[in-house]
Design an enzyme around this catalytic site. Structure first.
Site, PDB file in Angstrom:
ATOM      1  N   ARG A  63      -0.598  -2.484  -6.943  1.00  0.00           N
ATOM      2  CA  ARG A  63      -0.940  -3.544  -5.979  1.00  0.00           C
ATOM      3  C   ARG A  63      -1.753  -4.629  -6.687  1.00  0.00           C
ATOM      4  NH1 ARG A  63      -1.507  -4.538  -0.497  1.00  0.00           N
ATOM      5  NH2 ARG A  63      -3.535  -5.217   0.291  1.00  0.00           N
ATOM      6  N   HIS A  81      -4.989  -9.155   2.711  1.00  0.00           N
ATOM      7  CA  HIS A  81      -6.423  -9.021   2.469  1.00  0.00           C
ATOM      8  C   HIS A  81      -7.184  -9.607   3.654  1.00  0.00           C
ATOM      9  CE1 HIS A  81      -5.815  -8.855  -2.157  1.00  0.00           C
ATOM     10  NE2 HIS A  81      -5.836  -7.653  -1.634  1.00  0.00           N
ATOM     11  N   LYS A 115      -2.263  -1.815   8.003  1.00  0.00           N
ATOM     12  CA  LYS A 115      -3.419  -1.178   8.613  1.00  0.00           C
ATOM     13  C   LYS A 115      -3.626  -1.746  10.005  1.00  0.00           C
ATOM     14  CE  LYS A 115      -6.475  -2.232   5.488  1.00  0.00           C
ATOM     15  NZ  LYS A 115      -7.766  -2.265   4.747  1.00  0.00           N
ATOM     16  N   TYR A 121      -8.837 -11.154  -8.116  1.00  0.00           N
ATOM     17  CA  TYR A 121      -7.643 -11.121  -8.945  1.00  0.00           C
ATOM     18  C   TYR A 121      -7.443 -12.452  -9.655  1.00  0.00           C
ATOM     19  CZ  TYR A 121      -6.640  -6.943  -6.212  1.00  0.00           C
ATOM     20  OH  TYR A 121      -6.723  -5.708  -5.615  1.00  0.00           O
ATOM     21  N   ARG A 132       0.853  -1.183   0.000  1.00  0.00           N
ATOM     22  CA  ARG A 132       0.000   0.000   0.000  1.00  0.00           C
ATOM     23  C   ARG A 132       0.894   1.240   0.000  1.00  0.00           C
ATOM     24  NH1 ARG A 132      -2.395  -3.518   3.896  1.00  0.00           N
ATOM     25  NH2 ARG A 132      -4.484  -4.227   3.280  1.00  0.00           N
ATOM     26  N   HIS A 154      -2.250   1.923  -6.084  1.00  0.00           N
ATOM     27  CA  HIS A 154      -3.146   0.792  -5.807  1.00  0.00           C
ATOM     28  C   HIS A 154      -3.284  -0.113  -7.020  1.00  0.00           C
ATOM     29  CE1 HIS A 154      -5.975  -1.199  -3.136  1.00  0.00           C
ATOM     30  NE2 HIS A 154      -6.765  -1.376  -4.174  1.00  0.00           N
TER      31      HIS A 154
END
Length: 379
Positions: A317, A340, A238, A349, A214, A314
């Site tokens: 990413r 994730h 995060k 993806y 990120r 992003h």
């Protein structure tokens, strides 16, 4: 007056300073809200990440200002003057009107001009979530007579479709890295900057497409984040999660090349920036905007489009995720690497793989004369 950090945690000073800045913002918002919400403020401190806490508080202040501006259930002149008795009069219908009608499209006077704001369903859903946590807590805390959240209207969120995922193709990644290596496709002005930052830019892009970092994770990297003798580096995800990542030979090479041959030496830097990995030409830690602009520039060249239509970090990413899956890594491996929360995000993806159905069926031929399921028969 600058603030000195007395840091006894394992987190580097820049991460502590970043989180402390967000906490200061939270406290400033809390001071503008009614005092009867104090118990809720304490609840947020211990239950969510600081960024989530800030987002919830911003949404709640926005709602309280709406109550003041519309004279709905209150005669208060500012949000902090709203009383608990006035808050008890709010119904689920009032919340539905606020989210579904007012928040959907509203105007604000900013700098002597009128600005139109529109929120999509994802933004409206976050506002609903912020208010839901507040009203649920106040009911449990015996400050409200009933839980009105059961009457909040549902907000439908469109599921992201695999075809909507934007990412670079493999040949575009190669072209992007060729541009940062040789300067091809850059304007004369851009080449002037590139000559001073090409090793830094290359290290940034390689880290993005290798690890799917990120933007905030990359920006906060320090030299001390890397332990080359052990082959690992530390990132902060995060919610403040500290994660060790293995470093491969290619990334180690580009990072050391940048540190040894281009990055400013520590005696040229102030205390605040001497450990920062990626520096601007002003010898400060790069901003999120400068990193975003850098990525948009190189990706636009790779895709043959204008700078404004280049991709964000992003999208790199997403590029990393789909490339790993196409190479043969499982979605669970990629989920773990990219952090994730839900594997369904990673599955998007996986579904993005081109011609995956065609490849499966082609290699699953029961009637092949020479083989069954790709295994040669012994006649």
């Amino acid at each position: 007056m600058s603030t000195k950090i007395h840091n006894k945690s394992s987190k580097p000073d820049n991460i502590v300073a970043r989180d402390n800045g967000i906490i200061d913002e939270c406290e400033a918002i809390e001071s503008a809200l009614p005092k009867f919400m104090r118990d809720y403020f304490i609840f947020l401190k211990g239950s969510v990440a600081v960024t989530t806490r800030r987002a919830y508080l911003q949404d709640i202040l926005f709602f309280c200002n709406y109550l003041v501006e519309t004279d709905l259930y209150t005669n208060a002149e500012k949000a902090s003057d709203i009383t608990i008795d006035e808050f008890k009069e709010i119904t689920s219908r009032d919340i539905n009107l606020f989210i579904g009608d007012y928040c959907n499209r509203y105007y604000k006077n900013i700098n002597d001009g009128r600005v139109l704001f529109e929120n999509n369903n994802r933004s409206l859903s976050r506002k609903k979530s912020s208010l839901s946590t507040l009203f649920k807590f106040m009911f449990r805390n015996e400050q409200l007579p009933s839980d009105i959240t059961g009457g909040f209207n549902p907000i439908k969120l469109q599921k992201t479709q695999p075809d909507a995922i934007k990412r670079l193709e493999i040949d575009e990644v190669a072209m992007m890295l060729d541009t940062v290596q040789n300067g091809t496709g850059l304007t004369d002005k851009e080449k002037g900057y590139w000559l001073k930052t090409r090793l830094r830019d290359k290290a940034i892009l390689v880290l993005f497409v290798t690890y799917g970092l990120r933007l905030s994770e990359l920006r906060e990297l320090n030299i001390s984040s890397f332990n080359f003798s052990r082959g690992v580096f530390v990132i902060y995800r995060k919610r403040g999660k500290e994660v060790q990542m293995p470093i491969n030979d290619a990334c180690e090479k580009v990072i050391l090349d940048y540190i040894e041959n281009e990055r400013a030496k520590n005696d040229e830097l102030d205390n605040e920036n001497e450990d920062a990995l990626f520096l601007s030409l002003q010898k400060k830690r790069m901003t999120t905007r400068s990193i975003r602009d850098l990525v948009k520039k190189y990706t636009s060249i790779a895709m043959g489009t204008s700078r404004s239509h280049g991709y964000s970090p992003h999208k790199l990413r997403a590029t990393a995720a789909t490339s790993m899956i196409e190479t043969g890594f499982s979605i669970y491996d990629v989920q773990n690497l990219l952090d994730h929360d839900n594997v369904t995000t990673t599955q998007l993806y996986s579904a993005h793989r081109k011609n995956s159905k065609r490849e499966i069926v082609k290699n699953f031929d029961w009637l092949d004369e020479d083989s069954v399921l790709g295994v040669k028969r012994n006649d």
